[in-house]
Design an enzyme around this catalytic site. Structure first.
Site: not given
Ligand code: E4P
Length: 230
Positions: A27, A58, A84-86
């Site tokens: 997402t 996310v 976790v998207k960074i």
């Protein structure tokens, strides 16, 4: 190769999950906004349960590296399958590699995202990202060939034995899926609207129609034969 769904729409995710083609979900804040999500945690937690052990990416929502870190640590507690998207840099061009590295050291799975070049990808890998998301459509927007970037990153990963997986995102057409798969993507994250198009083919429909018609004719003939015998 794995297929992820690039969506926060639970119905779409569930529909394709049941068909056995979904290995994970990605997402981002734009997808969530477009799909009507206003509470990221409330939307994400049920998706994580639906996915079982499969990963759900996310994204953090801050431009500040300290806040990214704090948000990432919180997001990671929402479910055991959270990634976790960074973004590889922030909107000012400052490297987020330190955030990626710190989270990786803490055992949090990171998807380094918004990658548009080979150099960005290899730095994400070195920093410890579990996934490196190459945005094929956006690479092409700039006049570059996403296939070349994907192929080069894959070959570099394989030759040095890194375990980071390439996710190809920013899919704009069914053909992008084919190109990414053949270029060596480990994973392609596909917006759900492309999946019905990928599975459908007008000549397959015609072929199946022919089989159904012939099966109906055969059964009609056998009924007639049975009627004559009686
Ligand atoms: C991938 O993880 C991203 O969510 C997405 O594919 C970005 O694509 P876009 O270029 O359509 O924003």
């Amino acid at each position: 190769m794995e297929i992820f769904i690039d969506s926060s729409n639970r119905d779409e995710i569930g529909k394709w999950l049941k068909q056995g083609v979904v290995d994970g979900v990605t997402t981002n804040p734009s997808i969530m906004l477009k799909e009507g999500v206003r509470d990221i945690q409330a939307a994400t937690v049920p998706i994580c349960s639906l996915l079982g052990a499969r990963p759900v990416s996310v994204e953090v929502t801050s431009n500040d590296h300290g806040e990214m870190l704090q948000q990432a640590r919180t997001i990671a507690t929402w479910a055991s399958n959270i990634v976790v998207k960074i973004p590889i840099i922030n909107q000012d061009g400052i490297s987020s590699l330190g955030v990626v590295h710190t989270l990786a050291e803490e055992g949090i799975a990171v998807n380094a995202t918004a990658i548009l070049s080979f150099n960005q990808a290899i730095l994400a890998v070195k920093a410890g990202a579990t996934y490196a998301s190459i945005f094929a459509g956006r690479v092409a927007d700039e006049g570059n060939d996403p296939g070349i970037v994907i192929r080069n990153v894959r070959s570099w990963l394989d030759s040095w034995g890194f375990t980071t997986k390439i996710i190809v995102g920013s899919i704009r057409a069914c053909m992008d899926v084919q190109s990414a798969a053949l270029a060596g993507a480990h994973i392609i994250t596909i917006p759900p609207q492309f999946l019905p198009k990928m599975v459908d083919h007008k000549y397959t429909r015609e072929t199946v129609r022919q089989f159904n018609d012939d099966a109906a004719k055969a059964s009609e003939e056998s009924m007639k034969k049975m009627a004559v015998r009686v």
